[in-house]
Design an enzyme around this catalytic site. Structure first.
Site, PDB file in Angstrom:
ATOM      1  N   TYR A  19       0.799  -1.229  -0.051  1.00  0.00           N
ATOM      2  CA  TYR A  19      -0.053  -0.075   0.061  1.00  0.00           C
ATOM      3  C   TYR A  19       0.777   1.388  -0.058  1.00  0.00           C
ATOM      4  CZ  TYR A  19      -3.108  -3.664   1.642  1.00  0.00           C
ATOM      5  OH  TYR A  19      -3.818  -4.957   1.897  1.00  0.00           O
ATOM      6  N   TYR A 147     -12.626  -7.427   5.831  1.00  0.00           N
ATOM      7  CA  TYR A 147     -11.521  -7.447   4.818  1.00  0.00           C
ATOM      8  C   TYR A 147     -11.207  -8.752   4.286  1.00  0.00           C
ATOM      9  CZ  TYR A 147      -6.728  -7.308   3.055  1.00  0.00           C
ATOM     10  OH  TYR A 147      -5.588  -7.479   2.122  1.00  0.00           O
ATOM     11  N   ASP A 248     -14.174 -16.533   6.867  1.00  0.00           N
ATOM     12  CA  ASP A 248     -12.588 -16.116   6.626  1.00  0.00           C
ATOM     13  C   ASP A 248     -12.002 -16.022   7.873  1.00  0.00           C
ATOM     14  OD1 ASP A 248     -10.373 -15.027   6.041  1.00  0.00           O
ATOM     15  OD2 ASP A 248     -11.133 -13.205   4.595  1.00  0.00           O
ATOM     16  N   LYS A 277      -2.447 -16.888   7.107  1.00  0.00           N
ATOM     17  CA  LYS A 277      -1.520 -16.138   8.115  1.00  0.00           C
ATOM     18  C   LYS A 277      -0.622 -16.851   9.213  1.00  0.00           C
ATOM     19  CE  LYS A 277      -2.999 -11.367   7.605  1.00  0.00           C
ATOM     20  NZ  LYS A 277      -4.355 -11.273   6.870  1.00  0.00           N
TER      21      LYS A 277
HETATM   22  C1  LIG Z   1      -4.806 -11.251   5.640  1.00  0.00           C
HETATM   23  C2  LIG Z   1      -6.109 -11.573   5.056  1.00  0.00           C
HETATM   24  C3  LIG Z   1      -6.444 -11.799   3.902  1.00  0.00           C
HETATM   25  C4  LIG Z   1      -5.448 -11.975   2.797  1.00  0.00           C
HETATM   26  O1  LIG Z   1      -4.541 -12.716   3.140  1.00  0.00           O
HETATM   27  P1  LIG Z   1      -3.006 -12.559   2.232  1.00  0.00           P
HETATM   28  O2  LIG Z   1      -2.149 -13.726   2.820  1.00  0.00           O
HETATM   29  O3  LIG Z   1      -2.606 -11.064   2.530  1.00  0.00           O
HETATM   30  O4  LIG Z   1      -3.463 -12.635   0.873  1.00  0.00           O
HETATM   31  C5  LIG Z   1      -7.789 -12.340   3.930  1.00  0.00           C
HETATM   32  N1  LIG Z   1      -8.683 -12.289   4.864  1.00  0.00           N
HETATM   33  C6  LIG Z   1      -8.394 -11.862   5.954  1.00  0.00           C
HETATM   34  C7  LIG Z   1      -9.322 -11.765   6.954  1.00  0.00           C
HETATM   35  C8  LIG Z   1      -6.876 -11.289   6.468  1.00  0.00           C
HETATM   36  O5  LIG Z   1      -6.830 -10.877   7.639  1.00  0.00           O
END
Ligand SMILES: *Cc1c(COP(=O)(O)O)cnc(C)c1O
Length: 430
Positions: A19, A147, A248, A277
């Site tokens: 970013y 997000y 997610d 992550k």
């Molecule tokens: C970081 C994140 C993503 C994207 O993951 P990347 O490995 O950065 O592509 C998707 N959803 C959530 C909730 C996140 O925190």
């Protein structure tokens, strides 16, 4: 010192940062090594890590068990394609993920990153309805302040304002959005909290394939903690209106919010779940998508007869080996009491910020601490204060936040909290 400046100036010639314009507005700091909770800078300074490299390094840097897992796998093979081939680390990782995730999530798709996992989850949901002969169910319903990643499909379900949808409106899929989930974590759900999402589902049930949301903790879209009651209500609504639920858990997975998964706060299971992550302990880029047997069955019966995705580095053995080691290390240790001790310490450390003029809210859940300011603060001035405190943090907008490694000591937490309160006290808006 000269060496450090050299790398930084070369960085500014050659590299984009997340970013950022080219070059980045503030020169980056050169890190030469990291161990435990500490980042070692090229100029000799040492910083306490308050970010876990964006939720990932839950066991800290250079953990001997994780280092060994990578080395051991390196002696077997660093990588092999996953089309038509398999290997023990992938199989054991998949079995472990199936074992520890809620409900009957039984099948695992391994991919490279969180954003890709979200793309795959969305394709799974669309192909599920194709398989069932319901091609018109092809839209996603997301919630505001969410997000889900930076690729185009994932962006389409991020918060439309913070996700800057207007810039990409020509290419983004037009999805449906319910209001930001309420009430806050710890408050009681009332009927009004789900009126809007229920109305959207009722009106669009014929065209909605799935609801996608972050369970209980909304991360980069606003660092908000909402009631598990809302999540449970959405699960029921999805059942009522024949819509899949995609959880997610890329940020919330592996203990961060005080439960192993965000869904566990509500005692519900999604139809499709994304993890990433912290899965590899922050060692390698890898994510996974899990689904229920019924989802897999209908996807496999859809026109293509296959889930239409297959990354080059799918199932990377190094990533699988270190993910397996990281999850086992987590489960073998007292992660839950550690996270709740961190929660108590963060609450105590951040509480002095609550009365400050520019502070709108202070909130803590699990090993996540947030100070939300009224006005955004200038990055350069904030970074100066963090460095004075010997702490690494990376705020955005009006959000000063931390999610430290689970191995952080009380002293580490106090330093991080002290730096955050220091910024809220001393840095002026504008
Ligand atoms: C970081 C994140 C993503 C994207 O993951 P990347 O490995 O950065 O592509 C998707 N959803 C959530 C909730 C996140 O925190």
């Amino acid at each position: 010192m000269v060496g450090a400046e050299d790398i930084v100036s070369r960085d500014r010639q050659a590299l984009w940062h997340p970013y950022s314009p080219m070059p980045a507005a503030i020169p980056p700091l050169e890190v030469v090594s990291a161990r435990g909770t500490r980042l070692q800078l090229a100029d000799g300074r040492e910083l306490v890590d308050g970010m876990s490299s964006w939720w990932a390094t839950i066991h800290g840097y250079r953990h001997p068990v994780l280092d060994e897992a990578v080395r051991g796998q390196l002696d077997q093979m660093a990588h092999v394609m996953f089309g038509g081939l398999t290997h023990r680390p992938a199989v054991e990782l998949a079995e472990l993920l199936v074992d520890i995730t809620p409900g009957d999530l039984a099948h695992v798709f391994l991919c490279d990153s969180g954003s890709v996992a979200v793309e795959v989850a969305m394709k799974m949901a669309l192909q599920y309805w194709l398989g069932r002969g319901r091609a018109e169910k092809h839209r996603l319903l997301a919630v505001r302040s969410g997000y889900h990643g930076d690729t185009l499909g994932a962006m389409g379900v991020c918060d439309p304002v913070t996700g800057m949808h207007h810039m990409f409106s020509a290419v983004l899929q037009q999805q449906l959005f319910a209001p930001t989930p309420t009430p806050r974590f710890g408050e009681r759900l009332t009927d009004e909290d789900t009126t809007s999402i229920a109305a959207l589902l009722a009106a669009h049930r014929g065209e909605v394939a799935a609801v996608i949301l972050e369970p209980v903790v909304q991360g980069a879209g606003g660092m908000r903690f909402y009631s598990p009651g809302y999540l449970a209500a959405v699960r029921s609504l999805c059942d009522e209106y024949e819509v899949l639920l995609i959880a997610d858990e890329i940020a919330t997975g592996f203990g961060r919010s005080g439960e192993l998964f965000g869904c566990d706060h509500a005692g519900i299971a999604p139809d499709i779940m994304c993890v990433g992550k912290a899965m590899t302990g922050g060692y390698l880029s890898m994510a996974a998508v899990l689904c229920r047997p019924d989802v897999a069955r209908w996807v496999s019966r859809a026109e293509a007869g296959a889930l239409m995705h297959g990354p080059t580095f799918m199932g990377n053995p190094l990533g699988c080996a270190v993910a397996l080691a990281s999850i086992r290390l987590l489960l073998e240790g007292p992660w839950q009491s550690r996270v709740s001790a961190m929660e108590a310490r963060l609450r105590q450390g951040l509480s002095p910020a609550a009365g400050l003029a520019n502070v709108a809210d202070v909130r803590v859940l699990g090993a996540i601490g947030v100070i939300e300011t009224v006005e955004p603060l200038p990055m350069a001035a904030m970074q100066e204060v963090f460095l004075e405190h010997g702490v690494w943090l990376r705020p955005f907008g009006r959000l000063l936040y931390t999610m430290p490694p689970y191995i952080s000591t009380e002293d580490d937490i106090d330093r991080i909290a002290g730096a955050m309160v220091g910024v809220a006290e001393r840095v002026n808006p504008g």
